[in-house]
Write an enzyme that holds these catalytic residues in place. Structure first.
Site, PDB file in Angstrom:
ATOM      1  N   ARG A 101       0.878  -1.182   0.000  1.00  0.00           N
ATOM      2  CA  ARG A 101       0.000   0.000   0.000  1.00  0.00           C
ATOM      3  C   ARG A 101       0.906   1.219   0.000  1.00  0.00           C
ATOM      4  O   ARG A 101       1.729   1.397   0.905  1.00  0.00           O
ATOM      5  CB  ARG A 101      -0.919   0.002   1.225  1.00  0.00           C
ATOM      6  CG  ARG A 101      -1.630   1.335   1.402  1.00  0.00           C
ATOM      7  CD  ARG A 101      -2.775   1.307   2.364  1.00  0.00           C
ATOM      8  NE  ARG A 101      -3.914   0.587   1.824  1.00  0.00           N
ATOM      9  CZ  ARG A 101      -5.156   0.704   2.276  1.00  0.00           C
ATOM     10  NH1 ARG A 101      -5.411   1.527   3.283  1.00  0.00           N
ATOM     11  NH2 ARG A 101      -6.151   0.022   1.751  1.00  0.00           N
ATOM     12  N   HIS A 128      -7.264   0.736  -6.592  1.00  0.00           N
ATOM     13  CA  HIS A 128      -7.503  -0.093  -5.407  1.00  0.00           C
ATOM     14  C   HIS A 128      -8.186  -1.397  -5.862  1.00  0.00           C
ATOM     15  O   HIS A 128      -9.350  -1.643  -5.571  1.00  0.00           O
ATOM     16  CB  HIS A 128      -8.382   0.677  -4.410  1.00  0.00           C
ATOM     17  CG  HIS A 128      -8.370   0.110  -3.028  1.00  0.00           C
ATOM     18  ND1 HIS A 128      -7.606  -0.983  -2.659  1.00  0.00           N
ATOM     19  CD2 HIS A 128      -9.048   0.475  -1.901  1.00  0.00           C
ATOM     20  CE1 HIS A 128      -7.807  -1.248  -1.377  1.00  0.00           C
ATOM     21  NE2 HIS A 128      -8.676  -0.384  -0.894  1.00  0.00           N
ATOM     22  N   GLN A 131      -9.962  -4.048  -3.445  1.00  0.00           N
ATOM     23  CA  GLN A 131     -11.253  -3.543  -2.973  1.00  0.00           C
ATOM     24  C   GLN A 131     -12.344  -3.869  -3.987  1.00  0.00           C
ATOM     25  O   GLN A 131     -13.406  -4.404  -3.647  1.00  0.00           O
ATOM     26  CB  GLN A 131     -11.158  -2.020  -2.778  1.00  0.00           C
ATOM     27  CG  GLN A 131     -12.479  -1.349  -2.466  1.00  0.00           C
ATOM     28  CD  GLN A 131     -12.994  -1.729  -1.089  1.00  0.00           C
ATOM     29  OE1 GLN A 131     -12.276  -1.628  -0.110  1.00  0.00           O
ATOM     30  NE2 GLN A 131     -14.234  -2.189  -1.005  1.00  0.00           N
ATOM     31  N   ASP A 223     -17.224   6.918  -1.754  1.00  0.00           N
ATOM     32  CA  ASP A 223     -15.957   6.793  -1.027  1.00  0.00           C
ATOM     33  C   ASP A 223     -15.673   8.181  -0.440  1.00  0.00           C
ATOM     34  O   ASP A 223     -16.326   9.168  -0.810  1.00  0.00           O
ATOM     35  CB  ASP A 223     -14.850   6.342  -2.007  1.00  0.00           C
ATOM     36  CG  ASP A 223     -13.491   6.149  -1.342  1.00  0.00           C
ATOM     37  OD1 ASP A 223     -13.429   6.062  -0.098  1.00  0.00           O
ATOM     38  OD2 ASP A 223     -12.476   6.094  -2.078  1.00  0.00           O
ATOM     39  N   CYS A 263     -16.522   1.761   0.448  1.00  0.00           N
ATOM     40  CA  CYS A 263     -15.369   0.889   0.723  1.00  0.00           C
ATOM     41  C   CYS A 263     -14.877   1.031   2.161  1.00  0.00           C
ATOM     42  O   CYS A 263     -14.174   0.157   2.652  1.00  0.00           O
ATOM     43  CB  CYS A 263     -14.255   1.187  -0.270  1.00  0.00           C
ATOM     44  SG  CYS A 263     -13.700   2.890  -0.211  1.00  0.00           S
ATOM     45  N   ARG A 291     -13.901  -8.417   1.821  1.00  0.00           N
ATOM     46  CA  ARG A 291     -12.488  -8.122   1.564  1.00  0.00           C
ATOM     47  C   ARG A 291     -11.603  -9.307   1.941  1.00  0.00           C
ATOM     48  O   ARG A 291     -10.576  -9.563   1.321  1.00  0.00           O
ATOM     49  CB  ARG A 291     -12.039  -6.880   2.365  1.00  0.00           C
ATOM     50  CG  ARG A 291     -12.692  -5.559   1.975  1.00  0.00           C
ATOM     51  CD  ARG A 291     -12.313  -5.124   0.584  1.00  0.00           C
ATOM     52  NE  ARG A 291     -10.864  -5.152   0.354  1.00  0.00           N
ATOM     53  CZ  ARG A 291     -10.011  -4.216   0.766  1.00  0.00           C
ATOM     54  NH1 ARG A 291     -10.444  -3.148   1.392  1.00  0.00           N
ATOM     55  NH2 ARG A 291      -8.703  -4.314   0.519  1.00  0.00           N
TER      56      ARG A 291
HETATM   57  N1   CP Z   1     -11.373  -0.064   2.155  1.00  0.00           N
HETATM   58  C1   CP Z   1     -10.114  -0.118   2.586  1.00  0.00           C
HETATM   59  O1   CP Z   1      -9.160  -0.357   1.842  1.00  0.00           O
HETATM   60  O2   CP Z   1      -9.998   0.082   3.925  1.00  0.00           O
HETATM   61  P1   CP Z   1      -8.598   0.310   4.674  1.00  0.00           P
HETATM   62  O3   CP Z   1      -8.045   1.615   4.185  1.00  0.00           O
HETATM   63  O4   CP Z   1      -8.972   0.366   6.134  1.00  0.00           O
HETATM   64  O5   CP Z   1      -7.691  -0.825   4.364  1.00  0.00           O
HETATM   65  N1  NVA Z   2      -9.930   6.617  -1.744  1.00  0.00           N
HETATM   66  C1  NVA Z   2      -9.565   6.213  -0.401  1.00  0.00           C
HETATM   67  C2  NVA Z   2      -9.767   4.751  -0.223  1.00  0.00           C
HETATM   68  C3  NVA Z   2      -9.519   4.251   1.156  1.00  0.00           C
HETATM   69  C4  NVA Z   2      -9.699   2.779   1.285  1.00  0.00           C
HETATM   70  C5  NVA Z   2      -8.130   6.614  -0.116  1.00  0.00           C
HETATM   71  O1  NVA Z   2      -7.276   6.427  -0.982  1.00  0.00           O
HETATM   72  O2  NVA Z   2      -7.871   7.120   0.981  1.00  0.00           O
END
Ligand code: CP
Ligand code: NVA
Length: 307
Positions: A101, A128, A131, A223, A263, A291
Site C-alpha cells: 500500500r 484499489h 477492494q 468513497d 469501501c 475483503r
Molecule cells: N477499504 C479499505 O481499503 O480500507 P482500509 O483503508 O482500512 O484498508
Molecule cells: N480513496 C480512499 C480509499 C480508502 C480505502 C483513499 O485512498 O484514501
C-alpha cells in the site's frame, strides 16, 4: 510467469470471474483452503494507514496456512531509506509475495519490475483493485448479474473509482460516475477503457449530475471525498463535493431495494449520512467482510503453482 495483482486491467473478464468465484468458494468452504499457503510468507508493506486491507491480507494469509510479516510506514521507506529496486530484490530472497500500500502507483510498478515474487497492490493513489474485486463479489452475491444493473458511483474520481471503471468496462454492465468536473476519474483511463467497453458491451457514463446518476440505480457507491495523502485539500473539497453526498433524499431517487456500498473508512456526515450507512439499504459491512475472501483469492491465485 509471476502472478502479480497490480491492476484489474491486466485481467480478462474470464480471469476476473474466476477470481470472484474463487473468493466465493473460499467463503463457502474455508476448510478446503486451509493449507493453500503452507510454508509461504507474505510481506505487507503499508506506507499508508489501513484497517480492512491489512487485516484481510494478514488474517487471510494465516487462515490459508501461511505467515505474514507487517512493515509499517516508518520501516522500509521505499525509495528513501533505500532504492525500491533493492528492496524488491532483497525481499524476493526472503518472502513468497508482497502486498504493497503506497502513494505513487509507480512504486507498485517498480517493486513488481524488480521482484521475482508476486506483488499485490493493496492501494495506490491510482488504483484499489483488491477492494473492487470484493465489491464485484458483493454486488453479484446480492444482486445477481451485474450486466443487468445500473451501478452509480458518486463523489471523487479517485483510486476506487478508477478500479471500478476498469472492472465494469471489462466485465460489462452500466456504471455511471458522477463527480465534480475537476475531480473526474483519470482521462487516460476513460480513453483506455473505451476499447474494453466495445468488447464487453459495457456502458460507462461520466457526468457531473448526481441526481440523474442516482435515478433508478440498483447500487449507489461512494468513497471519502478526501483520500489519504490529500488531507491539505479537505476544506476546499468539503464545499465542492456537497451535492454528491449519499443521503436519504438522493437514496429516494434510486430503486427501493438499492444497495448502498462504501469501501470504508466512512467520513460520516460528509460523503454519506448516518441514516443511510446505518439504514436498511446499506451493505457496507458485508462488503467489508468480503475483503477477506477477495484477499484470500488473490493470495491463492498469486501463489499457486504454475501449470
Ligand atoms: N477499504 C479499505 O481499503 O480500507 P482500509 O483503508 O482500512 O484498508
Ligand atoms: N480513496 C480512499 C480509499 C480508502 C480505502 C483513499 O485512498 O484514501
Amino acid at each position: 510467469m509471476i502472478r502479480h495483482f497490480i491492476s484489474l486491467k491486466y485481467f480478462s473478464a474470464q480471469e476476473l470471474w474466476k477470481l470472484v468465484n474463487l473468493a466465493s468458494d473460499i467463503k463457502k468452504n474455508p476448510d478446503k483452503y486451509h493449507e493453500a499457503l503452507d510454508h509461504k510468507t507474505v510481506g505487507l508493506i503499508f506506507e499508508k494507514p489501513s484497517l480492512r486491507t491489512k487485516t484481510a491480507f494478514f488474517v487471510g494469509t494465516e487462515q490459508l496456512g501461511g505467515s505474514a510479516i507487517y512493515y509499517g510506514s516508518d520501516e522500509i521507506r521505499l525509495g528513501r531509506r533505500e532504492k525500491t529496486s533493492d528492496v524488491a530484490r532483497t525481499l524476493s530472497g526472503f518472502l513468497d509475495a508482497i502486498v504493497l500500500r503506497t502513494f505513487s502507483h509507480d512504486n507498485v510498478l517498480e517493486l513488481a519490475q524488480y521482484a521475482s515474487i508476486p506483488v499485490i497492490n493493496g492501494l495506490s493513489d491510482l488504483l484499489h483493485p483488491s477492494q473492487v474485486l470484493a465489491d464485484i463479489m458483493t454486488i453479484t452475491e446480492h444482486k445477481g448479474d451485474i450486466k443487468k444493473l445500473k451501478v452509480t458511483y458518486l463523489g471523487d474520481g479517485n483510486n476506487v473509482c478508477n478500479s471500478l471503471i476498469y472492472a465494469f468496462s471489462i466485465l460489462g454492465g452500466n456504471l455511471v460516475v458522477a463527480t465534480p468536473r475537476r475531480y473526474q476519474p483519470q482521462k487516460e483511463i476513460i480513453e483506455e477503457v473505451k476499447m474494453y467497453c466495445r468488447i464487453s458491451g459495457a456502458n460507462i457514463t461520466i457526468s457531473e449530475w448526481a441526481q440523474d446518476a442516482a435515478r433508478d440505480a440498483d447500487v449507489l457507491y461512494t468513497d471519502v471525498w478526501t483520500s489519504m495523502g490529500k488531507e491539505q485539500e479537505q476544506r476546499k473539497r468539503l464545499k465542492v463535493f456537497r451535492p454528491y453526498q449519499i443521503n436519504e433524499k438522493i437514496l429516494l431517487l434510486a430503486k427501493n431495494d438499492c444497495m448502498v456500498l462504501h469501501c470504508l473508512p466512512a467520513h460520516r456526515g460528509e460523503e454519506i449520512t448516518d441514516s443511510v450507512i446505518d439504514g436498511n439499504n446499506s451493505f457496507v459491512f458485508t462488503q467489508a467482510q468480503n475483503r477477506l475472501y477477495a484477499a484470500k483469492a488473490i493470495l491463492v491465485y498469486a501463489l499457486k503453482k504454475n501449470g
